[in-house]
Scaffold this active site. Structure first.
Site, PDB file in Angstrom:
ATOM      1  CG  HIS A  17      -4.898 -27.870 -20.405  1.00  0.00           C
ATOM      2  ND1 HIS A  17      -5.256 -28.850 -21.291  1.00  0.00           N
ATOM      3  CD2 HIS A  17      -5.196 -26.702 -21.029  1.00  0.00           C
ATOM      4  CE1 HIS A  17      -5.759 -28.314 -22.391  1.00  0.00           C
ATOM      5  NE2 HIS A  17      -5.728 -27.003 -22.263  1.00  0.00           N
ATOM      6  CE  LYS A  41     -13.891 -27.191 -31.096  1.00  0.00           C
ATOM      7  NZ  LYS A  41     -13.014 -26.208 -30.502  1.00  0.00           N
ATOM      8  NE  ARG A  90      -1.831 -22.374 -25.972  1.00  0.00           N
ATOM      9  CZ  ARG A  90      -2.870 -23.080 -26.333  1.00  0.00           C
ATOM     10  NH1 ARG A  90      -2.750 -24.352 -26.583  1.00  0.00           N
ATOM     11  NH2 ARG A  90      -4.043 -22.514 -26.492  1.00  0.00           N
ATOM     12  CB  SER A 128      -6.473 -30.265 -26.604  1.00  0.00           C
ATOM     13  OG  SER A 128      -6.424 -29.905 -25.254  1.00  0.00           O
TER      14      SER A 128
HETATM   15  P1  ADP Z   1      -6.371 -25.982 -26.181  1.00  0.00           P
HETATM   16  O1  ADP Z   1      -6.033 -24.709 -26.900  1.00  0.00           O
HETATM   17  O2  ADP Z   1      -5.177 -26.811 -25.855  1.00  0.00           O
HETATM   18  O3  ADP Z   1      -7.490 -26.770 -26.827  1.00  0.00           O
HETATM   19  P2  ADP Z   1      -8.210 -25.061 -24.069  1.00  0.00           P
HETATM   20  O4  ADP Z   1      -9.138 -24.325 -24.924  1.00  0.00           O
HETATM   21  O5  ADP Z   1      -8.755 -26.224 -23.327  1.00  0.00           O
HETATM   22  O6  ADP Z   1      -6.894 -25.577 -24.763  1.00  0.00           O
HETATM   23  O7  ADP Z   1      -7.463 -24.057 -23.091  1.00  0.00           O
HETATM   24  C1  ADP Z   1      -7.856 -23.700 -21.820  1.00  0.00           C
HETATM   25  C2  ADP Z   1      -6.909 -22.676 -21.274  1.00  0.00           C
HETATM   26  O8  ADP Z   1      -5.613 -23.254 -21.123  1.00  0.00           O
HETATM   27  C3  ADP Z   1      -6.691 -21.425 -22.127  1.00  0.00           C
HETATM   28  O9  ADP Z   1      -6.532 -20.333 -21.251  1.00  0.00           O
HETATM   29  C4  ADP Z   1      -5.396 -21.721 -22.849  1.00  0.00           C
HETATM   30  O10 ADP Z   1      -4.740 -20.542 -23.230  1.00  0.00           O
HETATM   31  C5  ADP Z   1      -4.642 -22.472 -21.770  1.00  0.00           C
HETATM   32  N1  ADP Z   1      -3.610 -23.370 -22.294  1.00  0.00           N
HETATM   33  C6  ADP Z   1      -3.766 -24.359 -23.191  1.00  0.00           C
HETATM   34  N2  ADP Z   1      -2.588 -24.995 -23.432  1.00  0.00           N
HETATM   35  C7  ADP Z   1      -1.652 -24.384 -22.647  1.00  0.00           C
HETATM   36  C8  ADP Z   1      -0.249 -24.538 -22.454  1.00  0.00           C
HETATM   37  N3  ADP Z   1       0.436 -25.458 -23.130  1.00  0.00           N
HETATM   38  N4  ADP Z   1       0.365 -23.707 -21.570  1.00  0.00           N
HETATM   39  C9  ADP Z   1      -0.344 -22.778 -20.912  1.00  0.00           C
HETATM   40  N5  ADP Z   1      -1.658 -22.557 -21.062  1.00  0.00           N
HETATM   41  C10 ADP Z   1      -2.320 -23.335 -21.916  1.00  0.00           C
END
Ligand code: ADP
Length: 160
Positions: A17, A41, A90, A128
């Site tokens: 992130h 959630k 990703r 996460s």
């Molecule tokens: P997670 O899937 O880790 O719970 P979130 O729902 O908080 O993450 O994701 C928020 C945004 O960050 C989304 O656009 C997701 O695709 C992106 N994201 C999450 N992890 C990564 C990563 N390792 N590299 C690039 N983008 C990421």
């Protein structure tokens, strides 16, 4: 002013992130990290804790703001005067869901565009959820999340 919104649950923020935030901040005049409040959630961290942790690890980036929002992303965008959604991609697995979301948001407000930033290769496996699983079983999460929040994660898991 070009304002971008980077939405997600950030429960907790990972290095993947933060990488998107650092790179995104170079593309926009202002980047707002939007922590999505999902009442259905329950996460590991409260929303105020997630916001505080993101602020702590992103304090070196002057044009980043961190806020919580509830409801439709499109409404939050309007409220913040923003027209561009920033998303991290990703792997192929992210694509289908993100594709659908981007089209839906564009349908709800045709003025809004979604832009995707490819993950840095070294973080492509990071989520996460994976971090929480590793931490729950006492594994090493160094290098997966910013150093400043490692302690917070283990403390929180111990109190669960
Ligand atoms: P997670 O899937 O880790 O719970 P979130 O729902 O908080 O993450 O994701 C928020 C945004 O960050 C989304 O656009 C997701 O695709 C992106 N994201 C999450 N992890 C990564 C990563 N390792 N590299 C690039 N983008 C990421």
């Amino acid at each position: 002013m070009r304002i971008g919104v980077y939405p997600g649950s950030f429960d907790p923020i990972t290095k993947g992130h933060l990488d998107i935030i650092e790179r995104g901040a170079k593309v926009f005049d202002k980047l707002i990290v939007g922590v999505l409040v999902n009442v259905e959630k329950k996460g590991l961290f409260d929303y105020s804790e997630r916001v505080e942790m993101i602020k702590r690890v992103a304090k070196h980036i002057p044009n980043v703001e961190v806020k919580c929002f509830e409801g439709l992303l499109i409404d939050f965008m309007k409220h913040e005067n923003a027209r561009v959604i920033l998303k991290g991609l990703r792997a192929v697995a992210d694509f289908e869901y993100e594709f659908q979301m981007a089209l839906m948001n564009n349908k709800l407000d045709p003025e809004v565009e979604t832009v995707f930033m490819m993950t840095s290769g070294k973080y492509s496996y990071l989520s996460s959820t994976a971090v929480k699983q590793v931490a729950k079983f006492g594994g090493c999460i160094e290098g997966l999340v910013p150093d400043e929040i490692i302690k917070d994660i283990f403390l929180k898991i111990k109190r669960e």
